[in-house]
Motif scaffolding. Structure first.
Motif, PDB file in Angstrom:
ATOM      1  N   PHE A   1      -0.235   5.218   2.372  1.00 33.36           N
ATOM      2  CA  PHE A   1       0.836   5.617   1.297  1.00 33.36           C
ATOM      3  C   PHE A   1       1.484   6.799   1.729  1.00 33.36           C
ATOM      4  O   PHE A   1       0.816   7.902   2.047  1.00 33.36           O
ATOM      5  N   THR A   2       2.560   6.900   1.593  1.00 30.85           N
ATOM      6  CA  THR A   2       3.611   8.033   1.920  1.00 30.85           C
ATOM      7  C   THR A   2       4.852   7.874   1.201  1.00 30.85           C
ATOM      8  O   THR A   2       5.325   6.860   0.541  1.00 30.85           O
ATOM      9  N   GLU A   3       5.831   9.098   1.436  1.00 33.06           N
ATOM     10  CA  GLU A   3       6.814   8.912   0.662  1.00 33.06           C
ATOM     11  C   GLU A   3       7.724   9.869   1.309  1.00 33.06           C
ATOM     12  O   GLU A   3       7.432  10.908   2.054  1.00 33.06           O
TER      13      GLU A   3
ATOM     14  N   ASP B   1     -17.817  10.369   9.081  1.00 37.80           N
ATOM     15  CA  ASP B   1     -17.713  11.418   8.340  1.00 37.80           C
ATOM     16  C   ASP B   1     -16.359  11.460   7.465  1.00 37.80           C
ATOM     17  O   ASP B   1     -16.035  12.572   7.162  1.00 37.80           O
ATOM     18  N   TYR B   2     -16.246  10.321   7.002  1.00 38.50           N
ATOM     19  CA  TYR B   2     -15.356  10.121   6.050  1.00 38.50           C
ATOM     20  C   TYR B   2     -15.817  10.457   4.684  1.00 38.50           C
ATOM     21  O   TYR B   2     -17.443  10.184   4.460  1.00 38.50           O
ATOM     22  N   ALA B   3     -15.302  11.011   3.569  1.00 41.74           N
ATOM     23  CA  ALA B   3     -16.042  11.241   2.444  1.00 41.74           C
ATOM     24  C   ALA B   3     -16.509  10.047   1.790  1.00 41.74           C
ATOM     25  O   ALA B   3     -15.805   8.954   1.498  1.00 41.74           O
TER      26      ALA B   3
ATOM     27  N   THR C   1       1.457  11.711  14.843  1.00 37.94           N
ATOM     28  CA  THR C   1       0.255  11.123  15.223  1.00 37.94           C
ATOM     29  C   THR C   1      -0.534  10.428  14.187  1.00 37.94           C
ATOM     30  O   THR C   1      -0.445  10.953  12.913  1.00 37.94           O
ATOM     31  N   ASP C   2      -1.194   9.400  14.520  1.00 33.66           N
ATOM     32  CA  ASP C   2      -1.909   8.740  13.346  1.00 33.66           C
ATOM     33  C   ASP C   2      -3.005   7.730  14.365  1.00 33.66           C
ATOM     34  O   ASP C   2      -2.967   7.416  15.338  1.00 33.66           O
ATOM     35  N   ILE C   3      -4.028   7.314  13.197  1.00 32.50           N
ATOM     36  CA  ILE C   3      -4.845   6.321  13.736  1.00 32.50           C
ATOM     37  C   ILE C   3      -4.467   4.833  13.623  1.00 32.50           C
ATOM     38  O   ILE C   3      -5.476   4.148  14.234  1.00 32.50           O
TER      39      ILE C   3
ATOM     40  N   GLU D   1       7.514   8.503   7.154  1.00 29.86           N
ATOM     41  CA  GLU D   1       8.596   9.038   5.764  1.00 29.86           C
ATOM     42  C   GLU D   1       8.429  10.556   6.118  1.00 29.86           C
ATOM     43  O   GLU D   1       9.326  11.363   5.915  1.00 29.86           O
ATOM     44  N   GLU D   2       7.134  11.114   6.614  1.00 28.69           N
ATOM     45  CA  GLU D   2       7.208  12.617   6.411  1.00 28.69           C
ATOM     46  C   GLU D   2       7.712  12.872   7.602  1.00 28.69           C
ATOM     47  O   GLU D   2       8.400  14.311   7.952  1.00 28.69           O
ATOM     48  N   VAL D   3       7.826  12.266   8.925  1.00 34.26           N
ATOM     49  CA  VAL D   3       8.402  12.716  10.063  1.00 34.26           C
ATOM     50  C   VAL D   3      10.049  12.540   9.889  1.00 34.26           C
ATOM     51  O   VAL D   3      10.664  13.632  10.399  1.00 34.26           O
TER      52      VAL D   3
HETATM   53  C1  LIG Z   1      -2.170   8.955   2.715  1.00 39.92           C
HETATM   54  S1  LIG Z   1      -1.527   9.016   4.307  1.00 39.92           S
HETATM   55  C2  LIG Z   1      -0.613  10.561   4.261  1.00 39.92           C
HETATM   56  C3  LIG Z   1       0.858  10.454   4.973  1.00 39.92           C
HETATM   57  C4  LIG Z   1       1.787  11.484   5.078  1.00 39.92           C
HETATM   58  N1  LIG Z   1       0.880  12.728   5.921  1.00 39.92           N
HETATM   59  C5  LIG Z   1       1.794  11.864   3.705  1.00 39.92           C
HETATM   60  O1  LIG Z   1       1.471  13.310   3.118  1.00 39.92           O
HETATM   61  O2  LIG Z   1       2.654  11.398   3.078  1.00 39.92           O
HETATM   62  C6  LIG Z   1      -3.033   9.240   5.312  1.00 39.92           C
HETATM   63  C7  LIG Z   1      -2.993   9.097   6.668  1.00 39.92           C
HETATM   64  O3  LIG Z   1      -3.834   9.800   7.520  1.00 39.92           O
HETATM   65  C8  LIG Z   1      -4.197   9.011   8.740  1.00 39.92           C
HETATM   66  N2  LIG Z   1      -5.645   9.146   9.214  1.00 39.92           N
HETATM   67  C9  LIG Z   1      -6.787   8.946   8.580  1.00 39.92           C
HETATM   68  N3  LIG Z   1      -7.766   9.322   9.295  1.00 39.92           N
HETATM   69  C10 LIG Z   1      -7.250   9.797  10.253  1.00 39.92           C
HETATM   70  C11 LIG Z   1      -7.630  10.775  11.591  1.00 39.92           C
HETATM   71  N4  LIG Z   1      -9.139  10.472  11.787  1.00 39.92           N
HETATM   72  N5  LIG Z   1      -6.917  11.031  12.578  1.00 39.92           N
HETATM   73  C12 LIG Z   1      -5.286  11.138  12.020  1.00 39.92           C
HETATM   74  N6  LIG Z   1      -4.954  10.376  11.224  1.00 39.92           N
HETATM   75  C13 LIG Z   1      -5.666   9.767  10.326  1.00 39.92           C
HETATM   76  C14 LIG Z   1      -3.928   7.463   8.022  1.00 39.92           C
HETATM   77  O4  LIG Z   1      -3.926   6.770   9.033  1.00 39.92           O
HETATM   78  C15 LIG Z   1      -2.865   7.596   6.984  1.00 39.92           C
HETATM   79  O5  LIG Z   1      -1.620   7.248   7.639  1.00 39.92           O
END
Ligand SMILES: C[S@@+](CC[C@H](N)C(=O)[O-])C[C@H]1O[C@@H](n2cnc3c(N)ncnc32)[C@H](O)[C@@H]1O
Length: 271
Positions: free
Chosen positions: A73-75, A26-28, A134-136, A111-113
């Protein structure tokens, strides 16, 4: 009629789900397709079916694909106005709680943490906060745990920190060594980094504030609603939700269940 590529794409995500339990169904569609085609070229596969076969038979190919699909990608202090709004509108309320639980969902490489921990430290709240990050993407979580970032990116993000209203010198928070910097471990003393999917897992704790930025944009409407349901369920009464400038609650099933706190930065409070 679906094109061959669309059929192969559907089969690939089904195969990934069946084999690795990562659910991209269900990703875009458009951005998922773009990223799969990119990975296909990077991994030198002629077709998505060939990529699928390699993904099924070689977990390291799946890990490489995961890197592309998850967009790590993050900062630090990304979108500084978000952090200014947190400082102005959210921290004064969080200060009234004796202890805090905060969830950074989709924390990528951390980086956000670290940014949040610095903000909490400067607001005198870090000691009383427990943060779940958390992340996947396991490789991203590993980098986050280390807290070591390239010196060039940190130099670049110093401007973000200042624009975000940082009250110290950014360099107070890290030690530089060669081409990297290592952030102060004290910042993440109360952080738990964990593998958690907004697509397949459930809520694990009640929280006072959830930050989930630049994640929901990759989901279709159905999955956005599922994820939003988790964030809503996790938040305590009157808890805060930060989505950041690229997401909105406006067209979701949850728009009536939150009130806006900072409209542009998409920070909301549970009704
Ligand atoms: C573009 S980064 C955003 C990182 C940070 N939150 C920021 O805004 O800088 C998107 C993150 O979402 C995570 N992600 C994608 N699908 C996910 C899911 N189903 N559950 C949790 N995290 C997910 C990706 O692994 C990725 O690290």
């Amino acid at each position: 009629m679906a094109s061959d590529v669309d059929i192969e794409l559907r089969l690939l995500v089904e195969a990934i789900y069946a084999k690795y339990s990562h659910d991209f169904r269900d990703y875009a569609g458009a951005s998922l397709k773009r990223r799969v085609l990119h990975a296909m070229r990077q991994l030198e596969c002629g077709t998505i079916s060939e990529l699928q076969s390699r993904v099924l038979h070689d977990p390291s190919v799946f890990q490489a694909l995961l890197e592309t699909l998850t967009i790590p990608f993050t900062e630090m202090f990304r979108d500084p106005s978000y952090w200014r709004a947190l400082r102005r509108d959210v921290m004064p309320v969080l200060r009234t709680y004796p202890s805090l639980k905060i969830w950074v969902a989709g924390c990528s490489t951390g980086e956000e943490v670290f940014s949040l921990a610095i903000l909490l430290h400067e607001e005198g709240l870090l000691e009383r906060a427990i943060i779940y990050a958390t992340d996947i993407n396991p490789a991203a979580l590993e980098k986050a745990r280390l807290g070591i970032f390239p010196v060039a990116s940190v130099r670049e993000h110093t401007g973000n920190y200042q624009e975000a209203g940082g009250t110290a010198a950014f360099s107070d928070y890290y030690r530089a060594a060669y081409e990297s910097v290592r952030f102060d471990r004290e910042l993440i003393r109360n952080v738990t980094f964990a593998d958690h999917s907004l697509a397949t897992d459930s809520v694990f704790s009640e929280t006072h504030f959830v930050s989930c930025r630049n994640v929901l944009i990759y989901f279709n409407r159905h999955l956005q609603n599922r994820a939003m349901g988790l964030l809503h369920e996790s938040l305590c009464r009157r808890g805060f939700l930060g989505l950041g400038t690229k997401e909105t609650l406006d067209f979701s099933d949850f728009s009536e269940r939150f009130e806006p706190v900072a409209r542009r930065e998409r920070i909301y409070r549970k009704r």
